[in-house]
Design a protein around this motif. Structure first.
Motif, PDB file in Angstrom:
ATOM      1  N   GLY A 143     -19.040 -23.893  17.907  1.00  0.00           N
ATOM      2  CA  GLY A 143     -19.717 -22.906  17.082  1.00  0.00           C
ATOM      3  C   GLY A 143     -19.838 -21.536  17.710  1.00  0.00           C
ATOM      4  O   GLY A 143     -20.620 -20.706  17.219  1.00  0.00           O
ATOM      5  N   ALA A 144     -19.099 -21.254  18.779  1.00  0.00           N
ATOM      6  CA  ALA A 144     -19.159 -19.938  19.433  1.00  0.00           C
ATOM      7  C   ALA A 144     -17.756 -19.573  19.908  1.00  0.00           C
ATOM      8  O   ALA A 144     -16.854 -20.422  19.981  1.00  0.00           O
ATOM      9  CB  ALA A 144     -20.146 -19.952  20.602  1.00  0.00           C
ATOM     10  N   TRP A 145     -17.584 -18.297  20.242  1.00  0.00           N
ATOM     11  CA  TRP A 145     -16.303 -17.812  20.729  1.00  0.00           C
ATOM     12  C   TRP A 145     -16.338 -17.707  22.242  1.00  0.00           C
ATOM     13  O   TRP A 145     -17.368 -17.367  22.830  1.00  0.00           O
ATOM     14  CB  TRP A 145     -15.972 -16.453  20.109  1.00  0.00           C
TER      15      TRP A 145
ATOM     16  N   ASP B 133     -17.474 -29.508  11.321  1.00  0.00           N
ATOM     17  CA  ASP B 133     -17.975 -29.151   9.992  1.00  0.00           C
ATOM     18  C   ASP B 133     -18.047 -27.649   9.789  1.00  0.00           C
ATOM     19  O   ASP B 133     -18.748 -27.166   8.904  1.00  0.00           O
ATOM     20  CB  ASP B 133     -19.357 -29.769   9.771  1.00  0.00           C
ATOM     21  N   LYS B 134     -17.316 -26.903  10.616  1.00  0.00           N
ATOM     22  CA  LYS B 134     -17.299 -25.444  10.515  1.00  0.00           C
ATOM     23  C   LYS B 134     -15.865 -24.939  10.480  1.00  0.00           C
ATOM     24  O   LYS B 134     -14.946 -25.581  10.998  1.00  0.00           O
ATOM     25  CB  LYS B 134     -18.047 -24.802  11.686  1.00  0.00           C
TER      26      LYS B 134
ATOM     27  N   ARG C 212      -8.681  -9.035   9.445  1.00  0.00           N
ATOM     28  CA  ARG C 212      -7.858  -7.893   9.842  1.00  0.00           C
ATOM     29  C   ARG C 212      -8.701  -6.725  10.348  1.00  0.00           C
ATOM     30  O   ARG C 212      -8.147  -5.776  10.917  1.00  0.00           O
ATOM     31  CB  ARG C 212      -6.994  -7.450   8.657  1.00  0.00           C
ATOM     32  N   ASP C 213      -9.998  -6.810  10.150  1.00  0.00           N
ATOM     33  CA  ASP C 213     -10.882  -5.784  10.698  1.00  0.00           C
ATOM     34  C   ASP C 213     -11.360  -6.129  12.094  1.00  0.00           C
ATOM     35  O   ASP C 213     -12.204  -5.422  12.662  1.00  0.00           O
ATOM     36  CB  ASP C 213     -12.091  -5.592   9.771  1.00  0.00           C
ATOM     37  N   GLY C 214     -10.852  -7.242  12.661  1.00  0.00           N
ATOM     38  CA  GLY C 214     -11.238  -7.625  14.010  1.00  0.00           C
ATOM     39  C   GLY C 214     -12.484  -8.488  14.075  1.00  0.00           C
ATOM     40  O   GLY C 214     -12.948  -8.784  15.180  1.00  0.00           O
ATOM     41  N   ALA C 215     -13.029  -8.905  12.930  1.00  0.00           N
ATOM     42  CA  ALA C 215     -14.232  -9.729  12.912  1.00  0.00           C
ATOM     43  C   ALA C 215     -13.854 -11.195  13.038  1.00  0.00           C
ATOM     44  O   ALA C 215     -13.144 -11.736  12.182  1.00  0.00           O
ATOM     45  CB  ALA C 215     -15.022  -9.494  11.638  1.00  0.00           C
ATOM     46  N   ALA C 216     -14.309 -11.822  14.123  1.00  0.00           N
ATOM     47  CA  ALA C 216     -14.087 -13.248  14.337  1.00  0.00           C
ATOM     48  C   ALA C 216     -15.372 -13.984  13.980  1.00  0.00           C
ATOM     49  O   ALA C 216     -16.411 -13.774  14.612  1.00  0.00           O
ATOM     50  CB  ALA C 216     -13.691 -13.512  15.785  1.00  0.00           C
ATOM     51  N   ARG C 217     -15.327 -14.826  12.982  1.00  0.00           N
ATOM     52  CA  ARG C 217     -16.525 -15.507  12.480  1.00  0.00           C
ATOM     53  C   ARG C 217     -16.324 -17.014  12.492  1.00  0.00           C
ATOM     54  O   ARG C 217     -15.215 -17.509  12.292  1.00  0.00           O
ATOM     55  CB  ARG C 217     -16.843 -15.064  11.048  1.00  0.00           C
ATOM     56  N   ILE C 218     -17.426 -17.701  12.723  1.00  0.00           N
ATOM     57  CA  ILE C 218     -17.485 -19.166  12.573  1.00  0.00           C
ATOM     58  C   ILE C 218     -18.427 -19.446  11.413  1.00  0.00           C
ATOM     59  O   ILE C 218     -19.608 -19.078  11.442  1.00  0.00           O
ATOM     60  CB  ILE C 218     -17.959 -19.839  13.861  1.00  0.00           C
TER      61      ILE C 218
END
Length: 694
Positions: A138-140, A79-80, A86-92
């Motif tokens: 939910g995490a990297w 459900d995520k 492109r700024d390098g931000a990896a988000r969930i």
């Protein structure tokens, strides 16, 4: 007053009440049976109908993002959704509008991202340094640590990724110095294999990591890979330079997008091994649209710049769903189950719920030849299950319908002459005293359970037929010749031996001797049929026809004998009185008068043969094939339902298709019985008029 006098106004109220009650009870029971049949019919339709409902699309509310720059990669996990900017931000980011988790800032900032086939592992390229990244619960997570891997030869120009196991991956990287394949593991040092290819426009690894597709201009090279070796399997000359390469779920089908649209390719075995073949071009596919593939099913979608969305399935010639969406889609990703499509536009996400549970099912796919992966040519195939998770089920009714009709036709061909000949002789020529014993004895044969007949046919009859096959095939000829010869020589027998019933006592031992000689002599000469006859299967159509024919003989015999015996005796006596022979009376008077009943007996026998389950299940090889002759296996519709219904998941496509085959059997039986009744009524009316005129 006389004691025998009965008053004319005699009335019994109790008897009239019982008659009315009985009439109403019978009427109610008849109506109840009709209602029950209608209920069964409509219930089957209710179960089957969802198979043919068109796919549907349900757009959800738009979700705003804080980054208006196009993402490097997006995806869905549960459900995520996840996103790498492109700024390098990896988000969930939760898809229900809840606040996002804190971003993981990737440094150095990646310029390129490649994903594995299941989109659970990402390969990041940041200034020539490569790292693996996974969105997990939910995490990297860095499965190989956050220490970058550098490939000799400079910055990576193109790359591809495949997941070999939970702890092993394979990457293909094109650098300035050439093309390298690197195998990575958590507990092993990287192993690199250099390929003799200096340039590639597109790279693509199969999900198992054993094949690498590298296109250069109009040339497509297919490399066979292992941990320490790469072999050029083939080079394919394409009609046009590809604009993109994609693999469908399972990794067997390659999608090539060029100026003609999207074409499907897969390997077909040949004299030189497996080679890629162009299978089909999907109708109405765009040469410029972005392509998004599902991870578990062979389904893909194309998104045109103007917002036109088309969803395709590998077994369908054209799109199964088309919708016009708002333009400006920059990224798209399917959910793992294919029930949702995530679209990213500038600064926003939109989730599209998709109702497409059975993309491969269509009425066309049940009856037309389809070219399946790894098959040499289009064919009718039924293969519903397999051990592999990426297996594509194959549902074609043609093998079962052909098997059903072949088994029913052969069983009727075997049973009809025996049953009709026995009925004619019993009703017309046999002595009354002997008939009182023979008729119940044959009718008792019909009480044998079909499972017992199938068991005997599969375990006892099949091996013996295999040993005496030539004799079995010659047996009808030798018995017919023996009967004709005995008929010609019967006039020379003494009169006391030619009495009705007496000829049977002489004929039966002779037929038994001829039968044994026909079966035994060729066996010594040729031996087992599997030794001299190629492609002989011990449980085959012949065994099924003999076993089912044996089961049909009592049914056809009983009905036909009753029809023949019910012809008025005065007709036959009048024919004989006018000088006709018994055979002429039988063929020209009795058989026409009983034709309606005989036809009904044959149709009822045919319906029984079509619906027979256990005999076909146990007496054949149970092989769903549309081709094959007398010595090949088969599978009937009814047997297929009995075999596969216990293992079919309730509500699945397999489950509903089995119910569709049951509905087909019901409709077919109703049609056959209706036509048989119409023809029977016409025959009865025709010959009753002839009898009245006579």
């Amino acid at each position: 007053m006389s004691l025998n006098h009965i008053p004319l106004n005699f009335s019994d109220r109790r008897r009239r009440a019982i008659d009315r009650f009985t009439r109403r009870l019978v009427t109610c029971c008849g109506i109840a049976i009709l209602l029950l049949m209608l209920l069964l019919f409509f219930w089957l339709i209710w179960v089957v109908l969802p198979l043919f409902t068109a796919p549907a699309l349900y757009p959800q509310a738009t979700q705003q993002l804080w980054d208006r720059q196009p993402a490097l990669a997006t995806g869905i996990q549960g459900d995520k959704g996840w996103r790498i900017g492109r700024d390098g931000a990896a988000r969930i980011i939760p898809l229900n509008g809840q606040p996002a988790e804190p971003a993981l800032m990737l440094r150095p900032i990646p310029q390129q991202v490649a994903s594995s086939a299941d989109r659970q592992t990402l390969l990041l390229n940041a200034e020539g340094a490569l790292r693996l990244l996974q969105p997990v619960d939910g995490a990297w997570r860095y499965p190989l640590g956050d220490t970058p891997l550098r490939i000799a030869g400079g910055a990576a120009q193109a790359m591809a990724l495949a997941t070999l196991s939970d702890s092993q991956w394979r990457i293909a990287v094109l650098t300035e110095t050439g093309l390298n394949v690197v195998t990575l593991g958590q507990r092993q040092a990287p192993r690199t294999v250099a390929l003799p290819q200096a340039h590639a426009d597109h790279l693509l690894l199969s999900p198992q990591g054993d094949l690498l597709y590298a296109s250069e201009g109009k040339a497509l090279r297919v490399w066979q890979l292992s941990d320490d070796r790469a072999t050029l399997r083939e080079t394919v000359a394409l009609a046009q330079p590809p604009r993109s390469l994609h693999l469908l779920a399972g990794g067997q089908s390659l999608l090539i997008q060029d100026g003609r649209g999207v074409t499907q390719w897969f390997s077909v075995a040949g004299a030189q091994g497996p080679r890629l073949h162009e299978i089909r071009t999907f109708a109405d596919s765009s040469p410029t649209a972005a392509i998004v593939t599902e991870t578990q099913r062979r389904v893909f979608a194309t998104l045109d710049p103007d917002g036109a969305l088309k969803i395709f399935a590998s077994k369908q010639p054209g799109p199964i769903l088309q919708r016009q969406l708002a333009p400006g889609v920059e990224q798209a990703a399917f959910s793992p189950r294919g029930d949702a499509l995530l679209l990213e536009r500038a600064g926003s996400w939109q989730l599209l719920r998709i109702k497409n549970p059975w993309p491969d099912v269509s009425w066309r796919s049940f009856w037309q030849k389809i070219w399946y992966e790894n098959y040499p040519a289009p064919d009718w195939v039924w293969q519903s299950t397999n051990a592999a998770d990426s297996y594509q089920a194959k549902f074609s009714f043609v093998p079962m319908v052909v098997g059903t009709l072949k088994a029913a036709a052969l069983s009727l061909l075997f049973a009809t002459p025996l049953a009709l000949a026995a009925a004619i002789y019993t009703a017309w020529f046999m002595a009354p005293g002997l008939r009182r014993w023979v008729k119940p004895a044959i009718e008792m044969m019909g009480a044998l359970p079909s499972v017992v007949i199938g068991l005997i046919a599969g375990l006892w009859l099949a091996p013996h037929i295999s040993q005496a096959l030539l004799g079995v095939l010659l047996l009808p000829l030798t018995l017919a010749a023996t009967l004709l010869l005995c008929g010609a020589l019967s006039r020379y027998l003494p009169a006391r031996w030619r009495q009705p019933g007496g000829e049977v006592m002489l004929l039966l031992p002779l037929l038994l001797i001829v039968t044994l000689a026909t079966l035994i002599v060729p066996t010594y000469l040729l031996g087992d049929a599997s030794e001299w006859l190629p492609h002989y299967e011990q449980r085959n159509l012949l065994i099924a026809g003999l076993a089912m024919g044996f089961a049909l003989v009592p049914l056809i015999f009983t009905l036909s004998e009753d029809a023949l015996f019910s012809v008025p005796a005065t007709l036959g006596q009048g024919s004989l009185a006018l000088g006709a022979t018994p055979w002429q009376t039988l063929t020209r008077v009795v058989l026409p008068g009983a034709s309606a009943g005989i036809f009904a007996a044959l149709m009822i026998g045919f319906g029984r043969a079509v619906g027979e389950t256990m005999i076909v299940l146990m007496a054949t090889g149970n092989t769903p094939q549309s081709e094959g002759g007398l010595f090949s296996g088969l599978r009937a519709l009814s047997a297929n339902i009995a075999i596969e219904m216990p293992e079919a998941a309730a509500g699945s496509a397999h489950y509903r298709i089995l119910f569709l085959s049951a509905l087909m059997l019901l409709v077919f039986t109703l049609i056959i019985n209706t036509l048989a009744e119409l023809i029977r009524q016409r025959l009865r009316q025709r010959y009753s008029q002839h009898e009245g005129q006579a």
